[in-house]
Design a protein around this motif. Sequence first.
Motif, PDB file in Angstrom:
ATOM      1  N   VAL A  53       0.848  -1.195   0.000  1.00 44.45           N
ATOM      2  CA  VAL A  53       0.000   0.000   0.000  1.00 44.45           C
ATOM      3  C   VAL A  53       0.880   1.240   0.000  1.00 44.45           C
ATOM      4  CG1 VAL A  53      -1.760   1.275   1.256  1.00 44.45           C
ATOM      5  CG2 VAL A  53      -1.873  -1.209   1.162  1.00 44.45           C
ATOM      6  N   ALA A  54       0.701   2.094  -1.000  1.00 48.28           N
ATOM      7  CA  ALA A  54       1.493   3.317  -1.128  1.00 48.28           C
ATOM      8  C   ALA A  54       1.061   4.345  -0.091  1.00 48.28           C
ATOM      9  CB  ALA A  54       1.333   3.886  -2.540  1.00 48.28           C
ATOM     10  N   ASP A  55       1.870   5.399   0.034  1.00 46.53           N
ATOM     11  CA  ASP A  55       1.521   6.474   0.971  1.00 46.53           C
ATOM     12  C   ASP A  55       0.178   7.103   0.607  1.00 46.53           C
ATOM     13  OD1 ASP A  55       3.835   6.093   2.394  1.00 46.53           O
ATOM     14  OD2 ASP A  55       4.956   7.660   1.347  1.00 46.53           O
ATOM     15  N   SER A  92      -1.198  -1.591 -10.906  1.00 49.45           N
ATOM     16  CA  SER A  92      -0.619  -0.389 -10.305  1.00 49.45           C
ATOM     17  C   SER A  92      -0.526  -0.450  -8.789  1.00 49.45           C
ATOM     18  CB  SER A  92      -1.453   0.834 -10.705  1.00 49.45           C
ATOM     19  OG  SER A  92      -2.758   0.765 -10.126  1.00 49.45           O
ATOM     20  N   GLY A  93      -1.261  -1.390  -8.178  1.00 50.04           N
ATOM     21  CA  GLY A  93      -1.365  -1.429  -6.726  1.00 50.04           C
ATOM     22  C   GLY A  93      -2.484  -0.522  -6.249  1.00 50.04           C
ATOM     23  N   GLY A  94      -2.988  -0.794  -5.059  1.00 50.50           N
ATOM     24  CA  GLY A  94      -4.063   0.012  -4.507  1.00 50.50           C
ATOM     25  C   GLY A  94      -5.071  -0.835  -3.761  1.00 50.50           C
ATOM     26  N   ILE A  95      -6.224  -0.243  -3.494  1.00 50.57           N
ATOM     27  CA  ILE A  95      -7.229  -0.881  -2.657  1.00 50.57           C
ATOM     28  C   ILE A  95      -8.606  -0.717  -3.285  1.00 50.57           C
ATOM     29  CG2 ILE A  95      -8.293  -0.929  -0.359  1.00 50.57           C
ATOM     30  CD1 ILE A  95      -5.779   0.564   0.657  1.00 50.57           C
ATOM     31  N   LEU A  96      -9.354  -1.790  -3.338  1.00 45.85           N
ATOM     32  CA  LEU A  96     -10.768  -1.737  -3.706  1.00 45.85           C
ATOM     33  C   LEU A  96     -11.596  -2.038  -2.459  1.00 45.85           C
ATOM     34  CD1 LEU A  96     -12.555  -2.788  -6.876  1.00 45.85           C
ATOM     35  CD2 LEU A  96     -13.472  -3.648  -4.719  1.00 45.85           C
ATOM     36  N   LEU A  97     -12.473  -1.129  -2.098  1.00 46.57           N
ATOM     37  CA  LEU A  97     -13.411  -1.362  -1.007  1.00 46.57           C
ATOM     38  C   LEU A  97     -14.710  -1.866  -1.607  1.00 46.57           C
ATOM     39  CD1 LEU A  97     -12.877   1.805   1.255  1.00 46.57           C
ATOM     40  CD2 LEU A  97     -11.603  -0.361   1.223  1.00 46.57           C
ATOM     41  N   TYR A  98     -15.050  -3.119  -1.304  1.00 39.59           N
ATOM     42  CA  TYR A  98     -16.287  -3.706  -1.822  1.00 39.59           C
ATOM     43  C   TYR A  98     -17.354  -3.544  -0.746  1.00 39.59           C
ATOM     44  CZ  TYR A  98     -19.256  -6.682  -4.681  1.00 39.59           C
ATOM     45  OH  TYR A  98     -20.276  -7.153  -5.477  1.00 39.59           O
ATOM     46  N   LEU A  99     -18.317  -2.670  -1.032  1.00 40.99           N
ATOM     47  CA  LEU A  99     -19.295  -2.231  -0.048  1.00 40.99           C
ATOM     48  C   LEU A  99     -20.642  -2.896  -0.302  1.00 40.99           C
ATOM     49  CD1 LEU A  99     -18.329   1.551  -0.261  1.00 40.99           C
ATOM     50  CD2 LEU A  99     -17.526  -0.136   1.417  1.00 40.99           C
ATOM     51  N   ARG A 100     -21.221  -3.454   0.750  1.00 43.07           N
ATOM     52  CA  ARG A 100     -22.468  -4.204   0.627  1.00 43.07           C
ATOM     53  C   ARG A 100     -23.656  -3.241   0.625  1.00 43.07           C
ATOM     54  NH1 ARG A 100     -21.170  -9.442   1.858  1.00 43.07           N
ATOM     55  NH2 ARG A 100     -22.948  -9.883   0.527  1.00 43.07           N
ATOM     56  N   LEU A 148     -10.656   2.668   5.673  1.00 31.27           N
ATOM     57  CA  LEU A 148      -9.383   3.272   5.294  1.00 31.27           C
ATOM     58  C   LEU A 148      -8.577   3.674   6.526  1.00 31.27           C
ATOM     59  CD1 LEU A 148     -10.638   5.409   2.282  1.00 31.27           C
ATOM     60  CD2 LEU A 148      -9.151   3.400   2.156  1.00 31.27           C
ATOM     61  N   GLN A 149      -9.247   4.235   7.518  1.00 30.79           N
ATOM     62  CA  GLN A 149      -8.556   4.622   8.751  1.00 30.79           C
ATOM     63  C   GLN A 149      -7.988   3.394   9.463  1.00 30.79           C
ATOM     64  OE1 GLN A 149     -11.836   6.717  10.446  1.00 30.79           O
ATOM     65  NE2 GLN A 149     -11.390   8.636   9.364  1.00 30.79           N
ATOM     66  N   ALA A 150      -8.767   2.304   9.495  1.00 29.40           N
ATOM     67  CA  ALA A 150      -8.285   1.077  10.124  1.00 29.40           C
ATOM     68  C   ALA A 150      -7.083   0.499   9.386  1.00 29.40           C
ATOM     69  CB  ALA A 150      -9.413   0.049  10.199  1.00 29.40           C
ATOM     70  N   LEU A 151      -7.015   0.740   8.079  1.00 26.06           N
ATOM     71  CA  LEU A 151      -5.878   0.274   7.274  1.00 26.06           C
ATOM     72  C   LEU A 151      -4.698   1.228   7.343  1.00 26.06           C
ATOM     73  CD1 LEU A 151      -7.821  -0.933   4.088  1.00 26.06           C
ATOM     74  CD2 LEU A 151      -6.732  -2.388   5.816  1.00 26.06           C
ATOM     75  N   GLY A 152      -4.853   2.344   8.052  1.00 26.15           N
ATOM     76  CA  GLY A 152      -3.783   3.326   8.135  1.00 26.15           C
ATOM     77  C   GLY A 152      -3.617   4.128   6.866  1.00 26.15           C
ATOM     78  N   VAL A 153      -4.753   4.421   6.200  1.00 26.05           N
ATOM     79  CA  VAL A 153      -4.730   5.148   4.924  1.00 26.05           C
ATOM     80  C   VAL A 153      -5.552   6.432   5.079  1.00 26.05           C
ATOM     81  CG1 VAL A 153      -5.314   5.054   2.464  1.00 26.05           C
ATOM     82  CG2 VAL A 153      -4.489   2.998   3.627  1.00 26.05           C
ATOM     83  N   PRO A 154      -4.928   7.536   5.474  1.00 27.22           N
ATOM     84  CA  PRO A 154      -5.668   8.786   5.643  1.00 27.22           C
ATOM     85  C   PRO A 154      -5.797   9.617   4.377  1.00 27.22           C
ATOM     86  CG  PRO A 154      -3.429   9.088   6.416  1.00 27.22           C
ATOM     87  CD  PRO A 154      -3.532   7.652   5.962  1.00 27.22           C
TER      88      PRO A 154
END
Length: 212
Positions: A53-55, A92-100, A148-154
Amino acid sequence: MAEAGGEQGGAGVRARVNVPLRLKNDSGETAKIVSFRGLSDGLEHVAIEFGAVADIPLVRLHSECLTGDVLGSTRCDCGPQLQESLELLSVSGGILLYLRQEGRGIGLYNKLDAYWLQQHRGLDTFAANRKLNFSDDLRDYRPAAQMLQALGVPRVRLLSNNPDKSEQLRRYGIDVVDVVPTGVFPNERNIRYLRAKVEQHGHSIEITQEFA
């Protein structure tokens, strides 16, 4: 053994597991799927992490759509957007949030009722929701911000055409430093749906094709 995670504002990482994926770009990617505890709506949202996970990672918020994501329905652009996002993030790297949040938050059965109204009463997707006594969009992105906050991604670069997503993330304390548009996937069955998103809710979708 699942990996434990930190706690942020009442929400935290519950488990993190590796899952091999089969994507259309044949990347053979293994992603980390992260579950959470303590999310504000109590639903089972997950994060899908690609690479380190990038900055300031590229992040996609994708609301669940059984008909589009799983069945390949052409009534919407959800399936192609999901596939595009997974393939892009796998490279490219990154995060997908799959929301119900099926049907913009009204649930699957109500979404199917809205489909019936669109098919038999000629209503667009938002008018159909209102006919069923729902607002146009019930989605609350506070759980996404908590994840995102729990993952340390502000701070994020947001992959989206929907201005409400960036506005809500900022309201809930996430710094959206850039918005990257998704692709546009029109066809003769979803063109009215796409136009309604542009005309009624300001989605940044440029539609150049015309359909009879």
